[in-house]
Design a protein around this motif. Sequence first.
Motif, PDB file in Angstrom:
ATOM      1  N   MET A 172       9.054  -8.305   1.718  1.00 61.45           N
ATOM      2  CA  MET A 172       8.876  -8.004   0.290  1.00 61.45           C
ATOM      3  C   MET A 172       7.406  -7.831  -0.082  1.00 61.45           C
ATOM      4  SD  MET A 172      10.327 -10.063  -3.036  1.00 61.45           S
ATOM      5  CE  MET A 172       9.071 -11.351  -3.042  1.00 61.45           C
ATOM      6  N   CYS A 173       7.159  -6.730  -0.794  1.00 66.65           N
ATOM      7  CA  CYS A 173       5.833  -6.454  -1.358  1.00 66.65           C
ATOM      8  C   CYS A 173       5.819  -7.111  -2.741  1.00 66.65           C
ATOM      9  CB  CYS A 173       5.668  -4.940  -1.452  1.00 66.65           C
ATOM     10  SG  CYS A 173       4.309  -4.357  -2.456  1.00 66.65           S
ATOM     11  N   GLN A 174       4.941  -8.089  -2.950  1.00 67.09           N
ATOM     12  CA  GLN A 174       4.967  -8.828  -4.221  1.00 67.09           C
ATOM     13  C   GLN A 174       4.605  -7.937  -5.409  1.00 67.09           C
ATOM     14  OE1 GLN A 174       2.301 -11.939  -2.823  1.00 67.09           O
ATOM     15  NE2 GLN A 174       3.970 -13.448  -2.831  1.00 67.09           N
ATOM     16  N   ASP A 175       3.565  -7.101  -5.256  1.00 66.30           N
ATOM     17  CA  ASP A 175       3.221  -6.191  -6.352  1.00 66.30           C
ATOM     18  C   ASP A 175       4.367  -5.208  -6.601  1.00 66.30           C
ATOM     19  OD1 ASP A 175       0.770  -7.215  -7.037  1.00 66.30           O
ATOM     20  OD2 ASP A 175      -0.410  -5.782  -5.861  1.00 66.30           O
ATOM     21  N   GLY A 176       5.035  -4.777  -5.530  1.00 62.49           N
ATOM     22  CA  GLY A 176       6.179  -3.874  -5.658  1.00 62.49           C
ATOM     23  C   GLY A 176       7.336  -4.549  -6.379  1.00 62.49           C
ATOM     24  N   ALA A 177       7.567  -5.833  -6.078  1.00 63.10           N
ATOM     25  CA  ALA A 177       8.630  -6.588  -6.748  1.00 63.10           C
ATOM     26  C   ALA A 177       8.341  -6.672  -8.238  1.00 63.10           C
ATOM     27  CB  ALA A 177       8.739  -7.986  -6.142  1.00 63.10           C
ATOM     28  N   HIS A 208      16.154  -4.115  -1.654  1.00 64.62           N
ATOM     29  CA  HIS A 208      15.247  -3.001  -1.346  1.00 64.62           C
ATOM     30  C   HIS A 208      14.329  -3.363  -0.174  1.00 64.62           C
ATOM     31  CE1 HIS A 208      12.813   0.539  -1.920  1.00 64.62           C
ATOM     32  NE2 HIS A 208      11.715  -0.201  -2.014  1.00 64.62           N
ATOM     33  N   TYR A 209      13.805  -4.564  -0.185  1.00 64.93           N
ATOM     34  CA  TYR A 209      12.791  -4.918   0.820  1.00 64.93           C
ATOM     35  C   TYR A 209      13.374  -5.558   2.078  1.00 64.93           C
ATOM     36  CZ  TYR A 209       9.320  -3.774  -2.673  1.00 64.93           C
ATOM     37  OH  TYR A 209       8.555  -3.089  -3.585  1.00 64.93           O
ATOM     38  N   TYR A 210      14.578  -6.124   1.989  1.00 66.01           N
ATOM     39  CA  TYR A 210      15.203  -6.748   3.167  1.00 66.01           C
ATOM     40  C   TYR A 210      16.503  -6.002   3.437  1.00 66.01           C
ATOM     41  CZ  TYR A 210      11.929 -10.476   1.898  1.00 66.01           C
ATOM     42  OH  TYR A 210      10.804 -11.180   1.578  1.00 66.01           O
ATOM     43  N   PHE A 242       6.376   1.239  -6.213  1.00 62.11           N
ATOM     44  CA  PHE A 242       6.254   0.374  -7.391  1.00 62.11           C
ATOM     45  C   PHE A 242       4.973  -0.460  -7.391  1.00 62.11           C
ATOM     46  CE2 PHE A 242      10.759   1.042  -6.599  1.00 62.11           C
ATOM     47  CZ  PHE A 242      11.181   1.507  -7.826  1.00 62.11           C
ATOM     48  N   ASP A 243       4.167  -0.333  -6.363  1.00 61.91           N
ATOM     49  CA  ASP A 243       3.019  -1.241  -6.255  1.00 61.91           C
ATOM     50  C   ASP A 243       1.685  -0.596  -6.648  1.00 61.91           C
ATOM     51  OD1 ASP A 243       2.575   0.479  -4.179  1.00 61.91           O
ATOM     52  OD2 ASP A 243       2.797  -1.008  -2.579  1.00 61.91           O
ATOM     53  N   ARG A 244       1.728   0.661  -7.136  1.00 65.72           N
ATOM     54  CA  ARG A 244       0.481   1.399  -7.413  1.00 65.72           C
ATOM     55  C   ARG A 244      -0.397   0.705  -8.454  1.00 65.72           C
ATOM     56  NH1 ARG A 244       2.959   3.539  -3.931  1.00 65.72           N
ATOM     57  NH2 ARG A 244       3.061   5.733  -3.413  1.00 65.72           N
ATOM     58  N   GLY A 269       0.804  -1.229   0.000  1.00 67.63           N
ATOM     59  CA  GLY A 269       0.000   0.000   0.000  1.00 67.63           C
ATOM     60  C   GLY A 269       0.830   1.270   0.000  1.00 67.63           C
ATOM     61  N   GLY A 270       2.093   1.180  -0.408  1.00 70.88           N
ATOM     62  CA  GLY A 270       2.906   2.393  -0.547  1.00 70.88           C
ATOM     63  C   GLY A 270       4.115   2.449   0.363  1.00 70.88           C
ATOM     64  N   GLU A 271       4.087   1.704   1.475  1.00 70.80           N
ATOM     65  CA  GLU A 271       5.248   1.653   2.361  1.00 70.80           C
ATOM     66  C   GLU A 271       5.164   0.374   3.178  1.00 70.80           C
ATOM     67  OE1 GLU A 271       6.019   5.193   4.748  1.00 70.80           O
ATOM     68  OE2 GLU A 271       7.001   3.937   6.259  1.00 70.80           O
TER      69      GLU A 271
HETATM   70 ZN   LIG Z   1       4.498  -2.108  -1.927  1.00 75.45          ZN
END
Ligand SMILES: [Zn+2]
Length: 402
Positions: free
Chosen positions: A368-373, A389-391, A266-268, A242-244
Motif C-alpha cells: 500500500m502506498c500511503q499517499d495513494g490511500a 487495490h494495493y493487495y 492517486f499519490d501525485r 511515485g506513480g506505480e
Molecule cells: Zn502511489
Amino acid sequence: MKPRFLLPGFLSLLLLTGCVPLRTYTDYETTTTTVESSLSDRAVPREKPLPVHLVRVAIAVRQPSARLLVPSGASVTGVSSLNARTVEQGGHKYYSFDLTVHDLQGPAVFRSNENGDMQVNGNRYRGTLEVLDDHDGYVTVINELPMADYLMGVLAGEIPSSWPMEALKAQAVAARTFAVYKQMEARRKNLPFDLENTTQYQMYLGSRLVNQNISQAVLETRGEIMTYQDQPIMAVFHSNCGGETTGAEEVWGRPMPYLRPVDCSFDRKGKHYKWQAEMGIAEAARKLRAAHIPLYDISHIDSIRRGDGGRVLSLVLNDGNGRSQKIKGAAFRMALGPDVIRSTRFDVKLEGPKMVFTGTGWGHGVGMCQDGACGMAKAGYGAFDILRHYYYGIILDKMNSD
Ligand SMILES: [Zn+2]
C-alpha cells in the motif's frame, strides 16, 4: 522470590486529549529477512502461550541502559525499589529508574495504572514494560499491550491523523495484518518480542499522539485482517510509490502473489511524490566503500537497467582507475542513505563534483502506498477498495480479537 511492590502515592488521571500536531510520516522500510536471524539466539522459553490480542513490541533493543519513568501506584517486579528516584513532572509524581543488567533480578516488569502512562525516551506507553537482560551487558525494553492500543500508536507514528477516515481505516487494517503476520512468525520461533518499533517493522511511538480519529479507525475495523489463501498476508506499505507500486520480487528477490505492481494515480498530490537530492562524489564513493563496494571515485555511470515500473534495478559505476562495479538499485539506495535517495525510481547525473538525483516516491514501493490511500479516500473510495487495490486477491477476514 522476586521483589514486588507498589509505588506509593496517588495521581490524578493524566488526560491525553487535546490538539495533536500534524506529523511528517517517515520512510518505511519493512523487510522480510533481516531481523529474525539476529534474534534467533535470543529466544526465551515462555511458561504459557501469550494470547493473540496481546502484542509484545520492543521499544529499545540492546541498549547499555534503560531509563523509565513510572507513575506512582504502578506495580513493579524484578527490580529493587532502591533503584527508584522520585521526580516531579507536570505537577505529578513519578519514579525514575535507570536500569542496567546489574540491576535486574530476572526480567523487571512495570505495570501502569490509572495514575498515568509510563515513559521511555520521552514517549508514553500503556500496558506493561519489561526490561530484559539481552546478554553481553545489554538490556532490551518490551512494551506488552492490547493489539488495539498498539495499532493506535502505529497509526499515530505512520500517517497524519487528519487524513480521511477511510485512509486511516485502511492503514489500521494493514497495520493489524502486518502485526499478526509478524506475531505468528515470532511466536513460532519463540522470540522474546513480536515486533520492533522501527521502520523495519512499523513505526510505533506509544500513546502520546493518539487522538479521536485514530481511535475511531482502529475500533471501527476491530479484528479485521487481510488474508490470502486463509493466511494473514505480509501487509507491507510505504509513504509514496511515485506513480506505480512494485512487486515483492524486485525488492526482496522473492515473489509474493498478493504483492504485485499496480498503477497508482492517486499519490501525485502527496507530500513525498517528487524529490531531489545532491551528494558530493567523494562522499558517495566513501559511502559505497563503507557498504563494501570498492570505488576510488565515480567518473561516469552507465548501463542503468530499469524494471517495468521505471525503478532502477541495477547500474554500473566506473571510477577514474578503470574499475567498474555493477550495483543493484536497492543496494545503491541503501548505501547512499534511504532518506537521501528516497526511492529507486530516480534519474542521476554527474555535475562537476556532485551527483544530482531527481526522483519520485518514498520507500520501497511494495504494497500500500500511503499517499495513494489518502488520495483514494479523498476521491470517495472506501477502506476495502483501497486495500483491494494495493493487495492483489486478498479477502477481509475477522479475528476473534482486537
Ligand atoms: Zn502511489
